[in-house]
Scaffold this active site. Structure first.
Site, PDB file in Angstrom:
ATOM      1  N   ASN A 194      14.089   5.059   4.987  1.00  0.00           N
ATOM      2  CA  ASN A 194      13.110   4.056   4.558  1.00  0.00           C
ATOM      3  C   ASN A 194      12.766   3.126   5.718  1.00  0.00           C
ATOM      4  O   ASN A 194      13.665   2.590   6.385  1.00  0.00           O
ATOM      5  CB  ASN A 194      13.714   3.209   3.417  1.00  0.00           C
ATOM      6  CG  ASN A 194      12.797   2.075   3.002  1.00  0.00           C
ATOM      7  OD1 ASN A 194      11.749   2.312   2.395  1.00  0.00           O
ATOM      8  ND2 ASN A 194      13.163   0.849   3.335  1.00  0.00           N
ATOM      9  N   GLU A 195      11.488   2.949   5.958  1.00  0.00           N
ATOM     10  CA  GLU A 195      10.978   1.965   6.943  1.00  0.00           C
ATOM     11  C   GLU A 195      11.833   1.923   8.216  1.00  0.00           C
ATOM     12  O   GLU A 195      12.262   0.847   8.652  1.00  0.00           O
ATOM     13  CB  GLU A 195      10.883   0.578   6.306  1.00  0.00           C
ATOM     14  CG  GLU A 195       9.882   0.513   5.181  1.00  0.00           C
ATOM     15  CD  GLU A 195       9.568  -0.886   4.658  1.00  0.00           C
ATOM     16  OE1 GLU A 195      10.295  -1.837   4.986  1.00  0.00           O
ATOM     17  OE2 GLU A 195       8.591  -1.013   3.915  1.00  0.00           O
TER      18      GLU A 195
ATOM     19  N   GLU B 241       5.150   2.534  -1.284  1.00  0.00           N
ATOM     20  CA  GLU B 241       5.343   1.115  -1.613  1.00  0.00           C
ATOM     21  C   GLU B 241       3.989   0.435  -1.514  1.00  0.00           C
ATOM     22  O   GLU B 241       3.385   0.387  -0.431  1.00  0.00           O
ATOM     23  CB  GLU B 241       6.346   0.440  -0.675  1.00  0.00           C
ATOM     24  CG  GLU B 241       7.774   0.868  -0.921  1.00  0.00           C
ATOM     25  CD  GLU B 241       8.800   0.044  -0.142  1.00  0.00           C
ATOM     26  OE1 GLU B 241       8.564  -1.161   0.089  1.00  0.00           O
ATOM     27  OE2 GLU B 241       9.830   0.631   0.236  1.00  0.00           O
TER      28      GLU B 241
ATOM     29  N   GLU C 113      14.766  -0.165  -7.021  1.00  0.00           N
ATOM     30  CA  GLU C 113      15.690  -0.372  -5.900  1.00  0.00           C
ATOM     31  C   GLU C 113      16.877  -1.195  -6.382  1.00  0.00           C
ATOM     32  O   GLU C 113      16.742  -2.050  -7.264  1.00  0.00           O
ATOM     33  CB  GLU C 113      14.964  -1.109  -4.763  1.00  0.00           C
ATOM     34  CG  GLU C 113      15.882  -1.427  -3.583  1.00  0.00           C
ATOM     35  CD  GLU C 113      15.145  -1.863  -2.313  1.00  0.00           C
ATOM     36  OE1 GLU C 113      13.913  -1.970  -2.320  1.00  0.00           O
ATOM     37  OE2 GLU C 113      15.847  -2.081  -1.303  1.00  0.00           O
TER      38      GLU C 113
ATOM     39  N   GLN D 187       7.648  -3.007  -7.402  1.00  0.00           N
ATOM     40  CA  GLN D 187       8.623  -2.103  -7.988  1.00  0.00           C
ATOM     41  C   GLN D 187       8.392  -2.061  -9.505  1.00  0.00           C
ATOM     42  O   GLN D 187       7.346  -2.493  -9.946  1.00  0.00           O
ATOM     43  CB  GLN D 187      10.031  -2.554  -7.625  1.00  0.00           C
ATOM     44  CG  GLN D 187      10.221  -2.577  -6.097  1.00  0.00           C
ATOM     45  CD  GLN D 187      11.674  -2.713  -5.642  1.00  0.00           C
ATOM     46  OE1 GLN D 187      12.597  -2.749  -6.424  1.00  0.00           O
ATOM     47  NE2 GLN D 187      11.865  -2.806  -4.326  1.00  0.00           N
TER      48      GLN D 187
ATOM     49  N   TYR E 236       1.693  -4.255   1.425  1.00  0.00           N
ATOM     50  CA  TYR E 236       1.742  -5.322   0.415  1.00  0.00           C
ATOM     51  C   TYR E 236       0.646  -6.333   0.723  1.00  0.00           C
ATOM     52  O   TYR E 236       0.269  -6.513   1.887  1.00  0.00           O
ATOM     53  CB  TYR E 236       3.106  -6.019   0.446  1.00  0.00           C
ATOM     54  CG  TYR E 236       4.246  -5.142  -0.031  1.00  0.00           C
ATOM     55  CD1 TYR E 236       4.490  -4.971  -1.392  1.00  0.00           C
ATOM     56  CD2 TYR E 236       5.077  -4.488   0.874  1.00  0.00           C
ATOM     57  CE1 TYR E 236       5.544  -4.171  -1.832  1.00  0.00           C
ATOM     58  CE2 TYR E 236       6.129  -3.683   0.438  1.00  0.00           C
ATOM     59  CZ  TYR E 236       6.353  -3.538  -0.916  1.00  0.00           C
ATOM     60  OH  TYR E 236       7.390  -2.743  -1.354  1.00  0.00           O
TER      61      TYR E 236
ATOM     62  N   ASN F 176      15.019  -1.050   1.471  1.00  0.00           N
ATOM     63  CA  ASN F 176      15.945  -1.498   2.511  1.00  0.00           C
ATOM     64  C   ASN F 176      17.390  -1.208   2.123  1.00  0.00           C
ATOM     65  O   ASN F 176      18.244  -0.962   2.981  1.00  0.00           O
ATOM     66  CB  ASN F 176      15.757  -2.994   2.764  1.00  0.00           C
ATOM     67  CG  ASN F 176      14.374  -3.317   3.291  1.00  0.00           C
ATOM     68  OD1 ASN F 176      13.672  -2.441   3.796  1.00  0.00           O
ATOM     69  ND2 ASN F 176      13.956  -4.567   3.167  1.00  0.00           N
TER      70      ASN F 176
HETATM   71  O1  AHR Z   1      10.002  -3.458  -2.073  1.00  0.00           O
HETATM   72  C1  AHR Z   1      10.708  -4.441  -1.379  1.00  0.00           C
HETATM   73  C2  AHR Z   1      11.059  -4.019   0.044  1.00  0.00           C
HETATM   74  O2  AHR Z   1       9.883  -3.899   0.795  1.00  0.00           O
HETATM   75  C3  AHR Z   1      11.722  -2.674   0.200  1.00  0.00           C
HETATM   76  O3  AHR Z   1      13.099  -2.725   0.045  1.00  0.00           O
HETATM   77  C4  AHR Z   1      11.386  -2.304   1.617  1.00  0.00           C
HETATM   78  O4  AHR Z   1      11.313  -0.926   1.810  1.00  0.00           O
HETATM   79  C5  AHR Z   1      10.080  -3.018   1.882  1.00  0.00           C
HETATM   80  O5  AHR Z   1      10.108  -3.728   3.056  1.00  0.00           O
END
Ligand code: AHR
Length: 510
Positions: free
Chosen positions: A180-181, A299, A35, A358, A252, A80
């Protein structure tokens, strides 16, 4: 019975049978993510002044580490970031590219890397690019424009522009994320489910008019903890089910200081996958569809999101490539990452693609110093070994394991395991994590139906201090090392798995 001198080590039993197949080992499970965020792109993959930069300005040391990591697809350019991105800023002569505000990360993007550079980097890294389009501040037309720029051979304004910019052949990008999201309040242009469903459906329909065989990913909820998780999937898929192939999952895991809780991450990911599958299949059934939509887990990682390193700059400061999200990973984090990968593999029937978020510097297995060294974090090792050695098919194991409880999560197995079977390579591999924070575990595996003839390799990643972290000065004093306890006796494989450990056992087949 154990005496105080010889404590009983709890045992977990598994049975491995090549007849019980979950599905293929998919190379796309081993994807990652680049990213425009912090130092992932600038001083990560790209640093023209670096002594190891190649003729395109890419760091050759990072390219080598990316290959060693065994990455298959790389998602780009966000995240993001993509929700405010104008892809046109990143193409054409470098000296004419505008610097722009990146609102997502409160930074300035000089646009020295764009889609042509990323396609070139992907080719050099031997990975497949997976592009995301901006459905935050933009819409269907801009998605069609970048698709035309990337995938049309020539003879149209945008494909000729690409050629004039030096990319004579089309990039032929097959995988595209539709935003995305988009459910997240932090996302620029975030939407209600119905609003997103509509624009995603229209964009997918139009993109397929250009390239019918694209692999399209609709945005699922940005986390299973989102209050709308489930309802969002229902609304989005009801409108897009026949138009997309995959729906995204993001998750996450953070270590809040309770190690046993942290080690339950794989169990929590498994529960999320099962939930998401039921939401997908509800729509399949409700719409009487013949088609199967699957999951792009695009992710996933350990991310200490509440720590200072994740806080974007504020105020008048809009730096280029600031230090952001540069989490340092422990051995325990690596065990969790190994377990998450085991979990993704175990669900290969429904998880068809995944991206470790990432790749470089930003919550990443690869770290760099600007102008200096690059090095491997602890999380590099289980990913690289799994990617290198998992092949053929994923097998469904019968597992009997002691159960664990932690503060917030109860009733999860101490053993997390998966096996892969490759008849051609004459190899079966067991990947196993002992999730206990305190106790060793004996693995007792019935492997007679594989008729193994020997052990090719048995390694374990663990450390007396599970909080050990690799640094640029010392990234090698704790590495996966031979597990000498592993024994093969006819049809029985046994191993001692230390507390907080990840292991890989490769069996030779006749
Ligand atoms: O990977 C970091 C961020 O986590 C990304 O930009 C977003 O898609 C997610 O919230």
């Amino acid at each position: 019975m154990g005496t105080p001198e010889t404590p009983v080590i709890p045992a977990a039993k598994i049975t491995i049978d090549p007849a019980f197949v979950v599905g293929p080992v998919r190379r796309k499970t081993f994807g990652a993510f680049v990213e425009h965020l912090g130092r992932c792109v600038y001083t990560g993959i790209f640093e023209p002044d670096h002594p190891k930069a190649d003729e395109d300005g890419f760091r050759s040391d990072v390219l080598e580490l990316t290959k060693e990591l065994g990455v298959s697809t790389v998602r780009y350019p966000g995240g993001n970031f993509v929700s405010g991105y104008r892809w046109e800023d990143g193409v054409g002569p470098l000296d004419q590219r505008p610097a722009r505000l990146d609102l997502a990360w409160h930074s300035t993007d000089p646009n020295l890397v764009g889609v042509d550079e990323f396609a070139r980097w992907s080719e050099k890294a031997g990975v497949e690019p997976m592009m995301a389009v901006n459905l935050g501040t933009r819409g269907t037309q801009e998605a069609l424009d970048i698709l035309e720029y990337c995938n049309i051979k020539g003879g149209t304004a945008l494909s000729e522009q690409r050629k004039a910019n030096g990319a004579l052949e089309p990039h032929n990008i097959k995988m595209w994320c539709l935003g995305n999201e988009m459910d997240g309040f932090w996302q620029i242009g975030h939407k209600k489910a119905g609003e997103y469903a509509r624009v995603a459906a229209e964009t997918a329909r139009a993109m397929r008019m250009v390239n019918p065989d694209l692999e399209l990913v609709a945005c699922g909820s940005s986390a299973p903890t989102m209050p709308t998780f489930g309802e969002w999937e229902r609304v989005v898929l009801t409108e897009t089910y026949e138009l997309v192939d995959l729906i995204s999952a993001h998750q996450y895991f953070e270590d809040f200081g309770d190690l046993q809780e942290h080690l339950s991450a794989g169990h929590r990911m498994e529960a999320f996958i099962k939930d998401l599958v039921s939401h997908i299949d509800h729509v399949k059934s409700a719409t009487k569809s013949e088609k199967q939509v699957n999951i792009s887990f695009d992710e996933w990682n350990v991310w200490h999101i509440s720590r200072d390193e994740s806080k974007a700059p504020t105020g008048a400061d809009w730096p280029v490539a600031p230090v952001l999200l540069e989490d340092r990973y422990t051995v325990a984090d690596a065990v969790v990452v190994g377990d998450l990968l085991i979990t993704l593999l175990r669900n290969t029937d429904r998880v068809h693609s995944a991206s470790l978020a990432q790749l470089v510097n930003v919550i990443a297995p690869i770290m760099t110093e600007p102008g200096g060294r690059s090095w491997k974090q602890t999380t590099f090792h289980p990913f690289a070994l799994t990617s290198r050695h998992a092949s053929g098919t994923v097998l469904n194991l019968a597992v009997e394991s002691p159960q664990l409880d932690s503060e917030k999560t109860s009733g999860f197995t101490s053993l997390s395991a998966v096996a892969t079977f490759d008849a051609e390579a004459k190899e079966a591999v067991v990947f196993a994590v002992n999730r206990s924070a305190t106790d060793a575990l004996t693995l007792d595996a019935a492997v007679a139906s594989l008729s193994p003839t020997g052990i090719i390799e048995a390694v374990t990643y663990t450390n007396k201090d599970p909080y050990w972290q690799a640094t640029a000065d010392d990234s090698t004093s704790v590495l996966p090392s031979e597990n000498v306890s592993v024994k093969l006796d006819g049809g029985r494989l046994t191993a001692e798995l230390p507390a907080v450990s990840w292991s890989m056992i490769r069996l030779q087949l006749p």
